[in-house]
Write an enzyme that holds these catalytic residues in place. Sequence first.
Site, short mmCIF file in Angstrom:
data_model
loop_
_atom_site.label_atom_id
_atom_site.label_comp_id
_atom_site.label_asym_id
_atom_site.label_seq_id
_atom_site.Cartn_x
_atom_site.Cartn_y
_atom_site.Cartn_z
CG ASP A 66 -2.00 1.03 1.16
OD1 ASP A 66 -2.16 1.67 0.10
OD2 ASP A 66 -2.70 1.22 2.17
CE LYS A 68 -3.73 5.07 0.94
NZ LYS A 68 -3.08 4.08 1.84
CG LEU A 69 3.58 4.32 -6.03
CD1 LEU A 69 4.20 3.56 -7.20
CD2 LEU A 69 4.68 4.84 -5.12
CG ASP A 71 6.85 11.47 -8.22
OD1 ASP A 71 7.22 12.38 -9.02
OD2 ASP A 71 7.38 11.30 -7.11
CB THR A 75 8.97 9.16 -10.60
OG1 THR A 75 9.98 10.15 -10.84
CG2 THR A 75 9.14 8.61 -9.20
CD GLN A 194 -11.06 3.89 7.62
OE1 GLN A 194 -11.43 4.72 6.79
NE2 GLN A 194 -10.01 3.12 7.43
#
Length: 238
Positions: A66, A68-69, A71, A75, A194
């Site tokens: 996990d 959560k890229l 960019d 990259t 949450q």
Amino acid sequence: MSYRPANAVDRLILPLDVPTVDEARQLVRQTQGLVGTYKIGMQLQFAGGLQFAEELAKEGHSIFLDVKLLDIDNTITSAVKNVAKMGMKFMTLHAYPKNMRAAVRALDEVGDKDLCLLGVTVLTSMDEQDLKDAGYVGPTAALVEQRALDAVAAGVGGIVCSPLESAAMRAKVGDKLCIVTPGVRPKGADAGDQRRVMTPYDAIKAGSDYLVIGRPIYRAENPRAAAEAVVAEIESAL
């Protein structure tokens, strides 16, 4: 390629959101056989979790990285190519169209058909006011729907959304994407941070494929018994 789950156990994703690899390893031992996939998030990633993720994958466990890229394209493409070498089953990236296309392109270039890219639509810890504060205009549901449609167009394997949005997203995307839902809490469990939550039974009925359930299991006095109870509730909904 279909990334749909095979059975009730396969549908349970347990986050290893603990401070150390030793604690995570103990949690895996306690719950092995009752969890379909173990998720390694930022907390553990910065405590040796990336190496541990590879270790678990080599042992035959299904692992969800996990990250959560988000960019620039180059990259993202380079990062996804490296993740593809690690033997992960799932990895997350933010569901911006350009971002998802760069990630899909990386898998195409290396010929990886096993890693399921998951586009994160709107974090389940966010509500309407949070989105407004972040500069978004319009209801949460509309943003989730747009990002789900963008995910289909980009060719990723699935999306991450609130279980409250699962039914609507299933109606929109059909079987084109698997739906992974955090914000799932057994009856009586504390919702914590949450905002948009649902029970395991209701989430499965709503169309979720995979349920991310952490604190009600890993903070339980008996994590194995807690996982067994969740799997039984999932099974009752199938």
